[in-house]
Design a protein around this motif. Structure first.
Motif, short mmCIF file in Angstrom:
data_model
loop_
_atom_site.label_atom_id
_atom_site.label_comp_id
_atom_site.label_asym_id
_atom_site.label_seq_id
_atom_site.Cartn_x
_atom_site.Cartn_y
_atom_site.Cartn_z
N THR A 176 8.98 16.38 47.53
CA THR A 176 8.76 15.96 45.77
C THR A 176 8.19 14.47 46.93
N THR A 177 7.67 13.95 45.38
CA THR A 177 7.27 12.08 45.68
C THR A 177 7.73 11.06 46.36
N LEU A 178 7.15 10.51 46.56
CA LEU A 178 8.08 9.39 47.54
C LEU A 178 8.39 8.21 45.75
N PRO A 179 9.50 8.23 45.66
CA PRO A 179 9.46 6.88 44.33
C PRO A 179 8.69 5.83 45.05
N ALA A 180 8.13 5.73 44.25
CA ALA A 180 7.42 4.02 43.98
C ALA A 180 8.27 2.89 44.57
N ASP A 181 9.49 2.68 44.14
CA ASP A 181 10.37 1.39 44.08
C ASP A 181 10.05 1.26 45.87
N VAL A 182 10.81 2.68 46.45
CA VAL A 182 11.21 2.92 47.83
C VAL A 182 9.90 2.62 49.08
N GLY A 206 11.95 19.97 54.13
CA GLY A 206 12.71 21.41 53.77
C GLY A 206 12.32 22.83 52.99
N VAL A 207 11.30 21.94 51.61
CA VAL A 207 10.46 22.94 50.68
C VAL A 207 9.44 22.34 51.00
N PRO A 265 2.16 19.27 47.18
CA PRO A 265 2.92 17.79 46.26
C PRO A 265 2.23 16.48 46.42
N SER A 266 2.33 15.05 45.75
CA SER A 266 1.61 14.07 45.76
C SER A 266 2.52 13.00 46.56
N GLY A 267 1.57 12.42 47.60
CA GLY A 267 2.69 11.49 48.13
C GLY A 267 3.72 11.50 48.04
N ASN A 268 3.98 12.38 48.95
CA ASN A 268 5.86 13.39 49.29
C ASN A 268 6.11 12.44 51.04
N ALA A 269 5.17 11.91 51.56
CA ALA A 269 5.12 11.46 53.52
C ALA A 269 4.90 10.09 52.94
N MET A 270 5.04 9.23 54.34
CA MET A 270 4.02 8.18 54.51
C MET A 270 4.06 7.82 56.16
N LEU A 271 3.29 6.68 56.57
CA LEU A 271 2.84 6.88 57.74
C LEU A 271 3.27 4.98 57.74
N ILE A 272 4.37 5.07 58.62
CA ILE A 272 4.69 3.34 58.74
C ILE A 272 4.85 2.91 60.27
N SER A 273 3.53 2.04 60.14
CA SER A 273 3.30 1.18 61.12
C SER A 273 3.84 -0.26 61.23
N VAL A 274 5.22 0.18 62.58
CA VAL A 274 6.27 -1.39 63.03
C VAL A 274 6.33 -1.61 64.64
N VAL A 297 17.55 3.83 52.22
CA VAL A 297 17.07 2.98 51.15
C VAL A 297 16.15 4.10 50.65
N LEU A 298 16.29 5.51 51.89
CA LEU A 298 15.67 6.81 51.47
C LEU A 298 16.02 8.11 50.38
N PRO A 299 15.43 8.19 49.87
CA PRO A 299 16.60 9.38 48.93
C PRO A 299 16.68 10.57 49.98
N GLU A 300 17.63 11.17 49.25
CA GLU A 300 18.55 11.79 49.80
C GLU A 300 18.33 13.16 50.75
N GLN A 301 17.01 13.39 50.09
CA GLN A 301 16.45 14.68 50.57
C GLN A 301 15.48 14.07 51.88
N ALA A 302 15.00 12.88 51.77
CA ALA A 302 13.50 12.78 52.60
C ALA A 302 14.26 12.33 53.81
N LYS A 303 13.07 12.21 54.83
CA LYS A 303 13.52 12.25 56.20
C LYS A 303 12.81 11.28 57.17
N ALA A 304 13.33 10.84 57.94
CA ALA A 304 12.34 9.93 58.80
C ALA A 304 12.56 10.59 60.63
N VAL A 305 11.40 10.16 61.23
CA VAL A 305 11.08 10.40 62.98
C VAL A 305 10.10 9.67 63.37
#
Length: 394
Positions: free
Chosen positions: A79-85, A14-15, A203-212, A227-235
């Motif tokens: 912004t950067t995805l939290p490391a714990d997430v 969004g930003v 921005p650094s590390g604000n996205a991730m690809l997941i293989s499932v 478990v995602l931060p409020e502004q994070a989205k997944a598709v």
């Protein structure tokens, strides 16, 4: 592979420190006849996935190809995805791999596109096989080049080896186009290294690809959102296309277009004859249309909302054999040699072996003879399905 919010990446992010995303990734077709056959040998394919000339980096600058994984889910945030997430996702049941990347809406060669900053040594494992195998491509990327989708180069007219501006409105750098290489993600047309991305202020590390692979992406995404931060989205990344196993059209149950809608779509497409092909074009304001932009325009005149890119438009109904195609169906092709099977071109079938298409840079919207090389069939459009797919993308 448009305007803001027409594709997955701008919907998720969004930003952006850069500009809004536009343009279509998938627009490959030949001139008036069938396209050239895809490269058959490794040497022939090399010219598609690596520029002539290379960086001075040693062969060991980038790790060799490891175990290839298919990305099924894309997560992104402003912004950067939290490391714990990220760690929780890595350890989640069914997850085979997670690749953290930088993702924004950026400008490349004057086009608004989805732009990713990646670690060349690890991200290559998440790309289509021809792209993943090219050591030269990933060394070029690590050396500061930009890799663009095959169709952005081929049909968008961006030449291999050329210097192009990459970045945002206020910060751009001239980078060499080091490769034509589709990454297999419909909303990403350009990739640079993480270090280059940081130099551009991404921005650094604000996205991730997941293989499932053993988990339904839809079910996994539902759990992931908790478990995602409020502004994070997944598709989901490139959901499967509905190819009827029987080869026959399933019972429509009133879901297909009416005769009046078919007539409206065809008449609308005819009004665009002679308009220039413009990569990413979808309106008069942009001076022309690309293949999927033309489809979106024509179907909108009949009140049917299509998603923006060809790979998504192919999911707007049922895919049937070309032999069963009727006027008003869309025809689809997988022409991109860097991403075999990926739907990269689309046109409107008129009947009697004719179609209306926006071929490529240097041509205009025109009536053509249908060719079947690399064709994957015809799409019998369902207005309800089309709207559902478009809404899911944003």
């Amino acid at each position: 592979m448009g305007k803001p919010n027409r594709r997955v990446l701008p919907t998720i992010i969004g930003v952006s420190v850069l500009t809004t995303l536009a343009a279509n990734i998938a627009v490959l077709v030949a001139h008036d006849d069938a396209p050239a056959a895809p490269p058959r040998t490794q040497q022939q394919r090399a010219r598609y996935v690596a520029a002539s000339g290379s960086t001075d980096l040693s062969p060991t600058a980038v790790a060799p190809l490891g175990r290839r994984l298919t990305p099924h889910v894309l997560v992104a945030a402003p912004t950067t995805l939290p490391a714990d997430v990220v760690q929780r996702v890595r350890g989640a049941k069914g997850v085979r791999g997670v690749e953290v990347v930088d993702a924004v809406q950026g400008m490349v060669a004057g086009k608004r596109v989805g732009l990713m900053g990646v670690n060349p040594s690890t991200f290559r494992n998440y790309t289509p096989k021809p792209t993943a195998k090219s050591d030269a491509l990933w060394r070029n990327l690590a050396g500061g080049d930009v890799a663009i989708s095959f169709t952005m180069g081929s049909d968008g007219g961006v030449e291999l080896g050329s210097q192009v501006p990459v970045g945002g409105k206020h910060r751009q750098s001239q980078l060499r186009v080091g490769a034509y290489a589709t990454m297999g993600i419909s909303d990403v047309d350009a990739v640079i290294s993480h270090s280059t991305a940081q130099a551009l202020g991404m921005p650094s590390g604000n996205a991730m690809l997941i293989s499932v692979p053993k988990t339904e992406p839809k079910a996994f995404i539902k759990k992931l959102r908790k478990v995602l931060p409020e502004q994070a989205k997944a598709v989901a990344v490139n959901p499967e296309i509905d190819f009827p196993k029987s080869g026959n059209l399933p019972a429509s149950n009133g879901q297909v277009m009416t005769a009046r809608q078919v007539q409206t779509v065809i008449r609308a497409a005819y009004t665009r004859l002679g308009w220039p092909y413009v990569w990413g074009g979808e309106s008069e304001a942009e001076g022309g249309y690309d293949c999927s932009g033309l489809m979106q325009y024509a179907f909108a005149k009949a009140g049917i909302r299509l998603p923006r890119v060809a790979a998504d438009q192919a999911r707007a109904g049922w895919v049937i054999p070309y032999s069963k195609a009727e006027p008003g169906d869309m025809l689809i092709w997988a022409n991109d040699p860097t991403a075999p099977g990926y739907i990269s071109h689309i046109a409107l079938y008129l009947g009697n072996g004719k179609m209306i298409a926006a071929p490529r840079t240097g041509t205009v919207v025109q009536v053509q003879k249908v060719y079947t090389r690399n064709m994957r069939g015809a799409v019998r459009v369902s207005p309800k399905t089309a709207a559902k797919v478009a809404a899911a993308i944003g």
